[in-house]
Enzyme design. Structure first.
Site, mmCIF file in Angstrom:
data_model
loop_
_atom_site.group_PDB
_atom_site.id
_atom_site.type_symbol
_atom_site.label_atom_id
_atom_site.label_comp_id
_atom_site.label_asym_id
_atom_site.label_seq_id
_atom_site.Cartn_x
_atom_site.Cartn_y
_atom_site.Cartn_z
ATOM 1 N N HIS A 1 -8.423 -54.109 -43.779
ATOM 2 C CA HIS A 1 -9.575 -53.537 -44.492
ATOM 3 C C HIS A 1 -10.886 -53.978 -43.849
ATOM 4 O O HIS A 1 -11.773 -53.158 -43.574
ATOM 5 C CB HIS A 1 -9.531 -53.967 -45.959
ATOM 6 N N GLU A 2 -11.019 -55.284 -43.617
ATOM 7 C CA GLU A 2 -12.281 -55.799 -43.071
ATOM 8 C C GLU A 2 -12.514 -55.326 -41.637
ATOM 9 O O GLU A 2 -13.626 -54.964 -41.267
ATOM 10 C CB GLU A 2 -12.302 -57.325 -43.159
ATOM 11 N N HIS B 1 -17.586 -50.002 -54.439
ATOM 12 C CA HIS B 1 -16.232 -50.514 -54.646
ATOM 13 C C HIS B 1 -15.512 -49.814 -55.783
ATOM 14 O O HIS B 1 -14.294 -49.964 -55.924
ATOM 15 C CB HIS B 1 -16.267 -52.024 -54.924
ATOM 16 N N TYR C 1 -23.993 -47.980 -46.408
ATOM 17 C CA TYR C 1 -23.279 -48.700 -47.463
ATOM 18 C C TYR C 1 -23.998 -48.572 -48.802
ATOM 19 O O TYR C 1 -24.472 -49.548 -49.384
ATOM 20 C CB TYR C 1 -23.126 -50.160 -47.060
#
Length: 822
Positions: free
Chosen positions: A382-383, A471, A397
């Site tokens: 994911h990172e 998120h 973002y």
């Protein structure tokens, strides 16, 4: 101060722009998609007749986007993909100042431009001379961040950066760049919100507390107008006793009679360091081992978490290299550095509950209340996925683009985890590290972790917190990918009934990767993601392909756009409407196998107790004998279940005519059951519906019952009666098969012990010899490396704990039975 490219280049582009801004040349356009601001997001060109050549890319941009003398495009990057496409990316400028998050890419093959895509901002009447100087703007930005200590104030970190970048002038100290950016910090609904604004852009890295983001300061008022987070949140071979993935092998480096977690076999290398519960990268040290068998790292300090980080970085590199031909996150072999045991506030007795990509390296905390060390395989992927995004689409973002950024990282977490270990819970993110919840997020059921599975549906976040809910709202992209992989049917939160035929994780991941790496831009939203993923599927598999249909219908399933309406959309089975039937609770029992001819579907629990499998079909000849196989899945105890199988032979939209109940009976077996029936000679030719029903109590074809499931499929009858016949004569209809008769028997293969730990012993009915054997998990994914010995033993030591389906064939029949690996 950095604010402009060369005057010569911009004047050249400005001249081209004014020369061609006479109006759009629509004679070349085949298809156009328009975004929410009214600007084209995708333009496809006709390939016959007059077409643009790659040398005319700027002309194409100028004509199709109707550029003015104030608009310029600067070529930023040219790439060629494995399919032979050349992609030239252009960044937008207004009066010589870069327009942030606005870019357009021209796509050509064999020198001919086939399409162009991106985000174009129509900028008008924006001042280009700043009233606020760079230093004053920086002070406003620092006040907004509120850091106690910044990275450029740490001499050691500054020295490390210079070494890492191989640049003696490299520094974390921010330099301002004048850009034009959309104001996303003003109050929604105010005149300033959403407007292009001249701003100073700073890359500000705070060491305490940890944060790194691009901060945009209005060059006239000094207000903060936008924020784009960079830190998103959240040659020897060694044997690694990892914390989360069992015993694995990985590349290490031999040095001075010892081994360390470094290697140079992948790109420029993969290196994993120990921050020693501090917040300094400069003082981090190597993890070392004397014999390259890293078993003693399962200690009180949780050092085995470093083995997961190293293994995760290697696995992610391998996945993208082998599956997508990508060489590290930047596609140029960049070194991947990971720092474990990081703590933002050393000495407070609490571990750092986060993991992040900081724009340069991977950083992992040890967790405290919510998490164990955050180095699991899917978290690592994911990172690193964020690093890939920063080198491709660079999705801003915040709000929808930020939700896409998070969602794509979850997609890569799932894809890498499945690539390396399909026995893990592919559709759960962070299940290995979460001490409080089953997982951080669920891609198969986002609602379970308070995420939306439908665009602007239940749990959709409309506020400004968490950078606009990045998120939370990522659940929509997560669930789109899940539906694209496995399919499914139901009704979403906005009342749309959907049916998706899954295409598998490999094809779905290729579509997702092309969407992110080729088409998406920094400001893309969910509508753009739909447009570009459909285009990616078209590029890869062709217009009207099953993959294009599935991609489109998966978006419809999550509430973005319409269902597929052209080409080979699966039609309704009969043109009539069937009654609804479902189980309202399938927590304890469900249908896990239906097999008739080419229909062969293993499944887990279905949302809403119903599966629309009418896109799956098989052909049966009138008068022929057919055998259907089916089985129940049980959460624990095997209950007595009522089985019914109906087929609408006369295609009148119900299952109540004589002979249309082809299976009826009860069984408490978890084994595969079978029934044989005869297709009536008077059954109507063409497609009709088959319904399979499992209930804990007696049911009808239109029941909505408490416990169990219902699944519908398509049967294509050949050689039957013409449509002029009204009914099927009862004398020609087969009688139904019932449990306990010779037609319905449990085809149970003998297996023991069950549960098994290392060896499973298998016996077939009548002591028949096995010709082939297959083991699949409960999602139907085949497990490689399974082989039955001559004495009927199956080695299962390599399987993860859980339930599996064993399929064994004697050359004539296939026998299925579930078993548990403990």
């Amino acid at each position: 101060m950095v604010n402009k490219y060369s005057i010569a280049a911009l004047l050249l582009l400005g001249g081209i722009s004014s020369a061609y801004a006479q109006g759009q040349d629509l004679t070349r356009v085949k298809h156009k998609e328009v975004g929410e601001k009214g600007m084209p997001t995708l333009i496809q060109f006709r390939l016959e007749g007059k077409s643009y050549q790659m040398s005319e890319a700027r002309k194409a941009l100028a004509e199709q986007l109707e550029l003015t003398a104030d608009d310029q495009f600067q070529s930023a990057k040219i790439e060629t993909d494995p399919m032979g496409f050349v992609h030239e990316k252009f960044e937008q400028y207004y009066k010589g100042i870069r327009v942030e998050h606005a870019a357009y890419t021209v796509h050509a093959r064999q020198g001919t431009v086939e399409s162009m895509s991106g985000s174009f901002e129509r900028v008008q009447n924006v001042k280009t001379a700043p009233a606020l100087n760079e230093q004053a703007a920086l002070q406003r930005a620092l006040r907004f961040v509120g850091g106690k200590k910044y990275m450029w104030e740490d001499a050691g970190e500054e020295a490390t950066l210079k070494e890492h970048e191989n640049n003696p002038r490299a520094s974390y100290k921010p330099e301002g760049e004048l850009v034009i950016v959309t104001n996303t910090q003003a109050e929604p609904g105010s005149p300033e919100f959403g407007q292009p604004t001249l701003a100073w852009k700073f890359n500000i890295y705070s060491q305490q507390p940890v944060s790194r983001a691009y901060i945009y300061v209005d060059a006239e008022t000094g207000d903060i107008v936008a924020k784009d987070a960079i830190i998103k949140h959240a040659a020897a071979t060694g044997t690694f006793a990892t914390r989360y993935s069992g015993t694995k092998t990985g590349a290490t480096e031999s040095i001075n009679g010892s081994y360390r977690l470094r290697e140079l076999t992948r790109g420029s290398g993969i290196e994993t360091y120990n921050c020693r519960k501090g917040n300094s990268y400069t003082t981090a040290v190597d993890f070392t081992d004397l014999d390259n068998s890293w078993t003693e790292y399962a200690n009180a300090n949780l050092d085995n978490a470093a083995l997961d980080a190293h293994y995760g970085a290697q696995s992610t590199y391998d996945y993208f290299k082998n599956i997508h031909a990508r060489n590290s996150y930047n596609n140029a072999g960049a070194k991947i550095k990971s720092y474990v045991h990081f703590d933002d506030t050393p000495g407070d007795g609490k571990g750092y509950e986060n993991a992040y990509w900081n724009g340069s390296v991977m950083t992992y905390g040890d967790g405290y209340t919510r998490f164990d060390p955050l180095t699991s395989l899917d978290v690592a992927a994911h990172e690193i996925g964020h690093a890939i995004c920063s080198s491709t689409a660079n999705l801003t973002y915040s709000y929808e683009s930020g939700a896409l950024n998070e969602g794509f990282s979850d997609i890569w977490g799932a894809a890498v985890e499945y690539y390396k270990d399909p026995n893990k819970a592919t559709w759960l993110i962070g299940e290995d590290i979460d001490k409080v919840r089953p997982s951080l997020r669920s891609m198969s059921n986002p609602n379970a972790e308070s995420q939306p599975d439908t665009y602007k549906g239940t749990y959709w976040y409309a506020g400004s917190g968490d950078n606009g809910g990045v998120h939370t709202n990522s659940g929509v992209l997560n669930h789109w990918f899940y539906r694209l992989v496995v399919g499914g049917s139901g009704t979403n939160d906005i009342g749309s009934s959907f049916s998706v035929t899954g295409i598998g994780i490999d094809a779905a991941a290729k579509i997702a990767y092309r969407t992110e790496s080729v088409y998406l831009t920094a400001s893309s939203n969910y509508a753009a993601a739909r447009t570009y993923s459909i285009q990616s599927a078209t590029d890869l598999y062709g217009a009207g392909s099953a993959q294009v249909i599935a991609t489109t219908n998966a978006w419809y399933a999550v509430g973005v756009g319409a269902a597929y309406s052209g080409g080979t959309t699966p039609p309704p089975t009969t043109g009539v409407t069937y009654c609804a039937s479902n189980g309202t609770n399938n927590a304890y029992e469900w249908i896990d196998l239906v097999n008739l001819g080419t229909i062969n579907r293993t499944s887990a629990k279905e949302t809403g107790g119903y599966y629309n499998g009418t896109a799956l079909s098989t052909s049966v000849a009138a008068g022929s004998s057919q055998t259907i196989r089916f089985s129940a899945g049980f959460a624990s105890t095997a209950y007595t279940e009522y089985w019914k199988v109906y087929i609408d032979w006369n295609k009148d939209g119900d299952f109540i005519d004589a002979g249309e109940t082809v299976v009826s009976g009860t069984s408490a077996s978890a084994a595969t059951l079978s029934a044989t029936f005869t297709v009536p000679t008077t059954a109507r030719s063409g497609s009709t519906r088959m319904r399979v029903s499992l209930s804990d109590a007696a049911q009808t074809s239109c029941s909505s019952f408490t416990y169990g499931e219902v699944e519908d499929y398509t049967i294509n009858v050949t050689g039957g009666a013409a449509l002029t016949s009204n009914v099927v004569a009862s004398s020609n209809v087969s009688s139904s098969a019932t449990l306990g008769s010779d037609n319905l028997v449990g085809t149970e293969v003998g297996i023991y012990p069950n549960p098994a730990t290392d060896v499973l012993r298998v016996t077939l009915p009548n002591n028949a010899s096995a010709v082939s054997v297959q083991v699949a998990d409960m999602q139907g994914r085949s497990i490689k490396g399974t082989q039955l010995t001559s004495n009927g033993e199956l080695n299962v030591t390599h399987l993860a704990k859980g339930m599996y389906m064993l399929s064994v064939s004697d050359g004539q029949k296939t026998f299925r039975q579930r078993f548990v690996k403990q």
